[in-house]
Scaffold this active site. Structure first.
Site, PDB file in Angstrom:
ATOM      1  N   ALA A  47       1.635   2.118   3.815  1.00 21.77           N
ATOM      2  CA  ALA A  47       2.750   1.423   3.731  1.00 21.77           C
ATOM      3  C   ALA A  47       2.560  -0.067   4.103  1.00 21.77           C
ATOM      4  O   ALA A  47       3.578  -0.873   4.178  1.00 21.77           O
ATOM      5  CB  ALA A  47       3.996   1.791   4.335  1.00 21.77           C
TER       6      ALA A  47
ATOM      7  N   ARG B  14       0.837  -1.171  -0.138  1.00 22.55           N
ATOM      8  CA  ARG B  14       0.286   0.020  -0.090  1.00 22.55           C
ATOM      9  C   ARG B  14       1.094   1.237   0.130  1.00 22.55           C
ATOM     10  O   ARG B  14       1.877   1.198   0.640  1.00 22.55           O
ATOM     11  CB  ARG B  14      -0.846  -0.034   1.467  1.00 22.55           C
ATOM     12  CG  ARG B  14      -1.842   1.191   1.303  1.00 22.55           C
ATOM     13  CD  ARG B  14      -2.524   1.509   2.563  1.00 22.55           C
ATOM     14  NE  ARG B  14      -3.529   2.441   2.538  1.00 22.55           N
ATOM     15  CZ  ARG B  14      -3.846   3.122   3.473  1.00 22.55           C
ATOM     16  NH1 ARG B  14      -3.848   2.890   4.579  1.00 22.55           N
ATOM     17  NH2 ARG B  14      -5.034   4.109   3.240  1.00 22.55           N
ATOM     18  N   HIS B  15       0.438   2.434  -0.532  1.00 24.20           N
ATOM     19  CA  HIS B  15       1.108   3.561  -0.610  1.00 24.20           C
ATOM     20  C   HIS B  15       1.487   3.890   0.823  1.00 24.20           C
ATOM     21  O   HIS B  15       0.833   3.825   1.836  1.00 24.20           O
ATOM     22  CB  HIS B  15       0.454   4.530  -1.438  1.00 24.20           C
ATOM     23  CG  HIS B  15      -0.794   4.831  -0.857  1.00 24.20           C
ATOM     24  ND1 HIS B  15      -1.098   5.633   0.057  1.00 24.20           N
ATOM     25  CD2 HIS B  15      -2.112   4.479  -1.370  1.00 24.20           C
ATOM     26  CE1 HIS B  15      -2.470   5.331   0.610  1.00 24.20           C
ATOM     27  NE2 HIS B  15      -3.078   4.874  -0.375  1.00 24.20           N
ATOM     28  N   GLY B  16       2.534   4.789   0.805  1.00 24.14           N
ATOM     29  CA  GLY B  16       2.890   5.266   1.979  1.00 24.14           C
ATOM     30  C   GLY B  16       1.867   6.477   2.553  1.00 24.14           C
ATOM     31  O   GLY B  16       0.911   6.611   1.896  1.00 24.14           O
TER      32      GLY B  16
END
Ligand SMILES: *[C@@H]1O[C@H](CO)[C@@H](O)[C@H](O)[C@H]1NC(C)=O
Ligand SMILES: *[C@@H]1O[C@H](CO)[C@@H](O)[C@H](O)[C@H]1NC(C)=O
Length: 479
Positions: A404, A88-90
């Site tokens: 994240a 997952r994106h930060g």
């Protein structure tokens, strides 16, 4: 394919002062080595999908790049052959929708009556630093989340993340900026490992395959007609979320907050409360700052607001409806295609063509897949009416998909010294901890057994069929 776009700081459209302030405070606050966490809020465990990674894994605060070896990881008799990671994106900015609601809340404060509490005065004085352009983009802290995750994973699996393998890395990303930027930051983290002290160049100059955008894979939910019709665009699909918003637990908080802020209770609603609560989490995650909004809520309130967030994830992304998880079959199968290929290459003593595959997406990418695999399933569904009974539920999105969040499949080749037999095993790690299999609680499993267990999903789940809407035959109604 993506060129050059990766590492441009999007924040460059921000007023310089705002940006400098944000960066300074995020650096000053986030990199205190070994000093614990100076600003963690008592509410942090309840931030749901807005949870900081370090609140799930506090050991990261002590040394953000030192790997932590889960004792359940397979020992040296087994060699890691391939790693497939879903990330997952930060940490990100609020979305424009959230920022507008926050502005509405701020406007409400300005109309409040005289008197009022200290908290209300502090909030009214505060200028809103969120602006529309921020719209869900990755923040500097989010880039740091990714660089540090890259360094820890590389330290944990040094042979897979070897310098020779850098050119063979395969990166796939959702088209959203925060994901594209996350993939670039992850590569920059790896670059730091191979070239200490040399500033990382643009991703397009890194001599690796640039991240490829693939929304069909990473945003499968946008491409699934049945999901869009039955759930996403269906006003009644999130019935329990809506019912909980007006239920007794929420009413209690609405009254309390209205009194604290000196505003009429009929001007407040659950959505505004939620965005105020999120602001506590955003200020903490983005700026490392204690927001006055945190003082509006106590832990009991936080548990209710966390439940509201989890209810939505449950009904929209998880066990609430079968299509939520079935829409991720293609992603699940894609992972096994990679593993199959690696097994085949290893058996033929060929080099593994893609030893490391990194896929960047969203909480909405990970939750359906984890549900498809049977993880975090409670006996009873989460509803508007069982908040009390669900206090000890497994389904707590903050523990599963913080910023994240990462779900890592590790394929191992194991040789037994006593017998000439060789075998392949798989371990799954969630947020760097071994995730026991949902069906057996084993920390590792033979690859063949894993495939056998999930054979229905691997063989009979065709996204095209699952996501197809039943053809309505108007004329057949007359029969
Ligand atoms: C919307 O969701 C409800 C509840 O699951 C369901 O009964 C109904 O059939 C759905 N409507 C559509 C158009 O899919
Ligand atoms: C729809 O119904 C008509 C009349 O019963 C039938 O002839 C036709 O084959 C049906 N079409 C489909 C696609 O099922």
């Amino acid at each position: 394919m993506l060129r050059g776009a990766c590492s441009r700081p999007r924040a460059s459209v921000a007023p310089a002062a705002v940006l400098a302030g944000a960066l300074l405070s995020s650096f000053a606050r986030c990199s205190l080595p070994g000093r614990g966490d100076p600003v963690a809020s008592a509410l942090s465990p309840y931030f749901g999908t807005k949870t900081r990674y370090e609140d799930v894994n506090p050991w990261v605060l002590l040394d953000p790049v030192a790997p932590r070896r889960d004792p359940e990881l397979l020992p040296g008799t087994c060699t890691p052959v391939q790693l497939v990671a879903l990330i997952r994106h930060g940490t990100r900015y609020p979305t424009t929708k959230q920022i507008r609601k926050l502005r509405q809340m701020q406007g409400l404060l300005e109309t409040r009556g005289d008197g009022g509490s200290r908290v209300a005065a502090a909030l009214a004085e505060r200028t809103l630093w969120y602006q529309d352009w921020m719209d869900g983009q990755l923040v500097e802290k989010g880039r740091q989340d990714m660089r540090q995750l890259a360094l820890r994973l590389a330290a944990l699996f040094p042979d897979l993340f070897s310098r020779e393998n850098f050119g063979r890395l395969r990166l796939v990303t959702s088209s959203k900026h925060r994901c594209v930027d996350s993939s670039a930051a992850f590569l920059q983290g790896l670059w730091q490992r191979y070239h200490p002290g040399v500033p990382p160049p643009d991703v397009s100059d890194m001599e690796c395959d640039p991240p490829r955008i693939n929304d069909k894979l990473m945003r499968f939910f946008d491409h699934c007609e049945k999901f869009l019709t039955d759930v996403e665009r269906n006003a009644t699909a999130l019935y329990h979320v809506e019912a909980f918003k007006t239920g007794p637990e929420m009413q209690k908080i609405l009254k309390k907050v209205a009194a604290t802020l000196q505003v009429p209770v009929n001007k407040l609603n659950a959505d505004l409360l939620q965005v105020a609560f999120f602001t506590c989490s955003f200020d903490l995650a983005i700026k490392g700052m204690h927001s006055p909004w945190c003082d509006v809520f106590d832990i009991e309130d936080a548990k209710v607001l966390e439940y509201l967030n989890d209810l939505k994830q449950y009904w929209k992304r998880s066990y609430g409806y079968t299509i939520n998880s079935r829409s991720s079959c293609s992603l699940f199968q894609d992972i096994f295609l990679h593993l199959d290929k690696a097994v085949e290459q290893k058996q033929r003593s060929q080099p593994i063509s893609s030893p490391v595959i990194l896929q960047f997406g969203h909480a909405e990418t990970l939750l359906p897949l984890l549900s498809l695999m049977g993880h975090f399933k409670d006996k009873e569904p989460l509803t508007a009416y069982n908040f009390e009974e669900q206090v000890h539920r497994q389904f707590r999105s903050g523990h599963i998909v913080p910023y994240a969040a990462n779900l890592v499949f590790v394929l191992y080749h194991c040789e037994d010294a006593k017998t000439p037999r060789e075998e392949f095993r798989v371990q799954v790690l969630l947020n760097e901890k071994v995730l026991p299999l949902a069906y057996s609680q084993e920390p590792a499993v033979l690859y063949e057994d894993l495939k056998h267990h999930y054979r229905d999903i691997l063989q009979s789940c065709q996204t095209s069929k699952e996501c197809d809407l039943p053809k309505v035959n108007i004329t057949s109604d007359e029969l």
